[in-house]
Design an enzyme around this catalytic site. Structure first.
Site, PDB file in Angstrom:
ATOM      1  CB  THR A  44      11.462  36.985  27.660  1.00 17.94           C
ATOM      2  OG1 THR A  44      10.520  36.960  28.729  1.00 17.94           O
ATOM      3  CG2 THR A  44      12.093  35.613  27.523  1.00 17.94           C
ATOM      4  CE1 TYR A 107      13.687  26.247  40.624  1.00 18.30           C
ATOM      5  CE2 TYR A 107      13.443  27.360  42.737  1.00 18.30           C
ATOM      6  CZ  TYR A 107      13.944  26.313  41.989  1.00 18.30           C
ATOM      7  OH  TYR A 107      14.703  25.351  42.593  1.00 18.30           O
ATOM      8  CE1 TYR A 133       5.072  37.241  28.391  1.00 20.84           C
ATOM      9  CE2 TYR A 133       6.986  38.181  29.458  1.00 20.84           C
ATOM     10  CZ  TYR A 133       6.436  37.395  28.475  1.00 20.84           C
ATOM     11  OH  TYR A 133       7.248  36.749  27.575  1.00 20.84           O
ATOM     12  NE  ARG A 138      10.650  32.758  27.081  1.00 21.32           N
ATOM     13  CZ  ARG A 138      11.889  32.425  26.745  1.00 21.32           C
ATOM     14  NH1 ARG A 138      12.729  32.010  27.689  1.00 21.32           N
ATOM     15  NH2 ARG A 138      12.290  32.483  25.492  1.00 21.32           N
ATOM     16  CE  LYS A 163       4.985  39.194  25.428  1.00 20.24           C
ATOM     17  NZ  LYS A 163       6.467  39.333  25.565  1.00 20.24           N
ATOM     18  CB  ILE A 205       4.399  42.432  23.518  1.00 21.67           C
ATOM     19  CG1 ILE A 205       3.560  43.577  24.111  1.00 21.67           C
ATOM     20  CG2 ILE A 205       5.845  42.550  23.982  1.00 21.67           C
ATOM     21  CD1 ILE A 205       3.514  43.612  25.622  1.00 21.67           C
TER      22      ILE A 205
END
Length: 294
Positions: A44, A107, A133, A138, A163, A205
Site C-alpha cells: 500500500t 471492493y 494482510y 482499506r 500482517k 510491517i
C-alpha cells in the site's frame, strides 16, 4: 522467515511519475544497513494501486536484486480477482520474492466463505508462502479470526503469517488461539506495535521504518529480548512519527518525511495521491525533531 522491523517501502517517483530505480536501490541498501529485517516492495505504501503489473513485478525484481539475499523479500501481490491474485503469485515467484503479501478481495466484499474459498484457491499449487494482510479499513473486507484459523489450519504450509492492520489488539490472542502459537503475527500499525508484540507479535510491517529504520529496528530488538522498558522509551520517541505518517493521505506524509531525512529523495506521487498539505508537513517536521532525526 519474517520478524523484526520490516519497512513497507515507498516507491520513489520523479516529478514526471517515472520510477526512479537508482533512488530505490540506494533506499534498499540504506534500509538493510540500518537494521531492517526484511523488505516489502509494492504494498500500500509503495503505491501498488497505481502501478501496472509490469511495473509492479519489475520493481519487485529490482528489490530482490539489490537486497541480494541479505534480507527476505515479501512482495505485495493481492487482488480482488482470484485469478489475477493467482497470476500475481506466479509473477512474484518469477521476480525472486521469498513470500507474497495478500489482502482479501476488496471492493466486491465477499462473505467469510468467499474469503476462505479465495485463499483456498490460491493455496492450490501456491508457488510461494503467503502472508495474509488483514486491513479492513482499506479493503472493507475483514478476515475474522475464525476464518483466519480455518485458512491457516487447512493450509498450514502455505499461510505462514499475518500482517494485522485491523487495529483490534484482541485479535492477537484470538489468532494465537485459532492458528497456533507458532503462527507469525506482524503488526500492520506502528502505533500499536508495542502492545501487539507484548501480546505475542514478533514484528511490524512498518510505514515509519522508511524514515527511521534504525530506531524501528532497535525498538523491535528490545521487544524481542523482553526489554519492554527500553521498548517503551523508543516507542515514546517514535510515537509522534507514527501518528504524523497519517496526518494527510498516505503516502504523502512519508514521502515528504523521506526528503527531510534523505535530502534529494524523489518525492513524486501518482494521482490520485497528492503531496502532504502544509499542516501535515509541519506535523511531520515536529515528529522528526522529537525523534532526533532532523
Amino acid at each position: 522467515m519474517f520478524s523484526g522491523s520490516i519497512p513497507a517501502l515507498v516507491t520513489p517517483f520523479g516529478d514526471d511519475g517515472a520510477f526512479d530505480e537508482a533512488a530505490y536501490r540506494a533506499l534498499i541498501d540504506w534500509q538493510i544497513d540500518q537494521g531492517s529485517a526484511g523488505l516489502v516492495p509494492c504494498g500500500t505504501t509503495g503505491e501498488a494501486a497505481t502501478l501496472t503489473a509490469e511495473e509492479h513485478f519489475g520493481i519487485v525484481a529490482v528489490c530482490v536484486d539489490q537486497a541480494a539475499g541479505r534480507v527476505p523479500i515479501l512482495a505485495g501481490a493481492g487482488s480482488n480477482d482470484t485469478r489475477v491474485a493467482a497470476d500475481n503469485l506466479r509473477r512474484a515467484k518469477d521476480a525472486g520474492a521469498d513470500a507474497a503479501l495478500m489482502v482479501p478481495p476488496y471492493y466486491n466484499r465477499p462473505s467469510q466463505e468467499g474469503i476462505f474459498q479465495h485463499f483456498a484457491a490460491l493455496a492450490t499449487d501456491a508457488p510461494l508462502p503467503i502472508v495474509l494482510y488483514n486491513v479492513p479499513g482499506r479493503t472493507v473486507t475483514d478476515i475474522l479470526p475464525a476464518t483466519m484459523a480455518r485458512i491457516v489450519t487447512t493450509f498450514p504450509d502455505v499461510f505462514i503469517a499475518v500482517k494485522d492492520a485491523s487495529g483490534a489488539l484482541a485479535r492477537v490472542s484470538q489468532q494465537r488461539s485459532g492458528c497456533g502459537a507458532g503462527f507469525v503475527q506482524l503488526s500492520g500499525n506502528d502505533d500499536l506495535a508495542l502492545a501487539f508484540n507484548a501480546m505475542g507479535g514478533t514484528g511490524c510491517i512498518s510505514v515509519s521504518a522508511n524514515v527511521a529504520p534504525r530506531l524501528c529496528a532497535e525498538f523491535q530488538a528490545a521487544c524481542a529480548s523482553g526489554d519492554y522498558a527500553a521498548a517503551l522509551t523508543l516507542h515514546d520517541r517514535l510515537y509522534p512519527l507514527h501518528d504524523a505518517m497519517f496526518a494527510d493521505a498516505s503516502p504523502g506524509p512519508v514521502k515528504y518525511a523521506m526528503t527531510r531525512v534523505r535530502p534529494g529523495f524523489p518525492a513524486g506521487l501518482r494521482l490520485p495521491m497528492t503531496p502532504a498539505n502544509e499542516a501535515a508537513c509541519r506535523v511531520v517536521d515536529a515528529a522528526l525533531t522529537h525523534a532526533g532525526l532532523i
